[in-house]
Write an enzyme that holds these catalytic residues in place. Sequence first.
Site, PDB file in Angstrom:
ATOM      1  N   LYS A 136       8.826  -3.131  -5.939  1.00 44.03           N
ATOM      2  CA  LYS A 136       8.767  -4.388  -5.644  1.00 44.03           C
ATOM      3  C   LYS A 136       9.468  -5.599  -6.336  1.00 44.03           C
ATOM      4  O   LYS A 136       9.804  -5.477  -7.312  1.00 44.03           O
ATOM      5  CB  LYS A 136       7.349  -4.925  -5.839  1.00 44.03           C
ATOM      6  CG  LYS A 136       6.910  -6.174  -5.873  1.00 44.03           C
ATOM      7  CD  LYS A 136       5.784  -6.770  -6.348  1.00 44.03           C
ATOM      8  CE  LYS A 136       5.828  -7.861  -7.112  1.00 44.03           C
ATOM      9  NZ  LYS A 136       4.583  -8.513  -7.835  1.00 44.03           N
ATOM     10  N   GLU A 177       9.348  -9.538  -1.246  1.00 44.06           N
ATOM     11  CA  GLU A 177       8.187 -10.508  -1.482  1.00 44.06           C
ATOM     12  C   GLU A 177       8.713 -11.846  -1.717  1.00 44.06           C
ATOM     13  O   GLU A 177       9.073 -12.316  -2.681  1.00 44.06           O
ATOM     14  CB  GLU A 177       7.310 -10.123  -2.813  1.00 44.06           C
ATOM     15  CG  GLU A 177       6.312 -11.302  -3.044  1.00 44.06           C
ATOM     16  CD  GLU A 177       5.382 -11.009  -4.490  1.00 44.06           C
ATOM     17  OE1 GLU A 177       5.626  -9.948  -5.045  1.00 44.06           O
ATOM     18  OE2 GLU A 177       4.350 -11.573  -4.499  1.00 44.06           O
ATOM     19  N   LYS A 219       5.788  -8.369   1.735  1.00 46.36           N
ATOM     20  CA  LYS A 219       4.594  -8.935   0.842  1.00 46.36           C
ATOM     21  C   LYS A 219       4.780 -10.177   0.942  1.00 46.36           C
ATOM     22  O   LYS A 219       5.393 -10.793   0.141  1.00 46.36           O
ATOM     23  CB  LYS A 219       4.553  -8.413  -0.234  1.00 46.36           C
ATOM     24  CG  LYS A 219       3.540  -9.015  -1.437  1.00 46.36           C
ATOM     25  CD  LYS A 219       3.293  -7.955  -2.626  1.00 46.36           C
ATOM     26  CE  LYS A 219       2.182  -8.747  -3.463  1.00 46.36           C
ATOM     27  NZ  LYS A 219       1.847  -7.890  -4.543  1.00 46.36           N
TER      28      LYS A 219
HETATM   29  P1  13P Z   1      -1.636 -11.780  -6.379  1.00 42.16           P
HETATM   30  O1  13P Z   1      -2.354 -11.219  -5.356  1.00 42.16           O
HETATM   31  O2  13P Z   1      -2.581 -12.133  -7.716  1.00 42.16           O
HETATM   32  O3  13P Z   1      -0.844 -13.091  -6.299  1.00 42.16           O
HETATM   33  O4  13P Z   1      -0.708 -10.661  -7.128  1.00 42.16           O
HETATM   34  C1  13P Z   1       0.149 -10.194  -6.302  1.00 42.16           C
HETATM   35  C2  13P Z   1       1.482 -10.096  -6.648  1.00 42.16           C
HETATM   36  O5  13P Z   1       2.098  -8.853  -6.866  1.00 42.16           O
HETATM   37  C3  13P Z   1       2.398 -11.315  -6.883  1.00 42.16           C
HETATM   38  O6  13P Z   1       3.715 -10.847  -7.471  1.00 42.16           O
END
Ligand code: 13P
Length: 337
Positions: A136, A177, A219
Amino acid sequence: MNDLNKIEEVANYIVADGKGILAADESNPTCGKRFDSIGVESNEENRRDYREMLFRSEGMKGNIGGVILFDETIRQAAEDGTPLVNVILDQGALPGIKVDQGLKPIGDSEESLTQGLEGLDERLKEYYSLGAKFTKWRAVIKVGDSLPSEEAVTSNMNALAEYAKLVQENNMVPMVEPEVLMDGNHSIDQCFEATSRSLECLFNLLDEKGVNIKATILKPNMVTSGSESQNKATVDEVANQTIRCLKMYVPDDLPGVTFLSGGQSDLDSTAHLDAMNKIGGFSWKLSFSYGRALQQPALKAWMGKKENAALAQEALSHRAHMNRLASEGAWSASLEN
Ligand code: 13P
């Protein structure tokens, strides 16, 4: 699980049958903040005990297809000596790893560029050898009157695309993400615009760099009003605007969209996901990769005490189950009791 040789198969496995992802990759300072809220010291052993407890929850099975870890956790063993990576695999989930190295301000602005490309190839090789199947990288986009700037969008999406390419070359699935923050009093329309600009730029760059979309997981944030907005968007507005935005930019052959919760309450996160899946009409799996929205009730039930472990595990199992139902559009508020 043993025959997941291709990265496309790994990506599909993680989001199969309504399953989602448990994000447990809080950095040590972030974990410290979470532990502060329940009066528990954030040391290596407590972090291990907490995460081991989560990973051993009954409700991991069938509801969670992947777990995102932090560098410390992928190297840790459970109290009985079993590597935590194996505890996760025994629950039918795949281990993943956060590989970005946090945010650096762009000049003296309030925007940031995610760091971590330097030395990434070597780190990826090590994480692969430690059992990671996916990775990620989080880019952060801030909404404001004249934000995000073009520079913040382009430089962050470019880093995400470079990261994704390198991850696939190292035989793992990249989660990309691009998080448009909820912080602020902006409207849902401003969030829609910032999310659109980010996704359009990201998918153009992924294509340009030859990233295999069939082996990539997105994401994203949901399209919502800002957390301090006076005019809070309804569940239906969030669901409709989010799907409209994703459909404009996300290629059909992407296997999974797994949302972050980003500060939404656990129930809002579930209700929004369920509403989107009830609307339907898209080809990707639409599921969850929640940190806070999965862990918060478990953290509150745990309070750092061994004797509360069973209750905390029940709380995590419940949220994992509710969100799996939401990923199939089969949740209703009455199931929460
Ligand atoms: P949250 O669902 O608490 O936003 O965290 C997800 C995440 O991995 C943020 O990088």
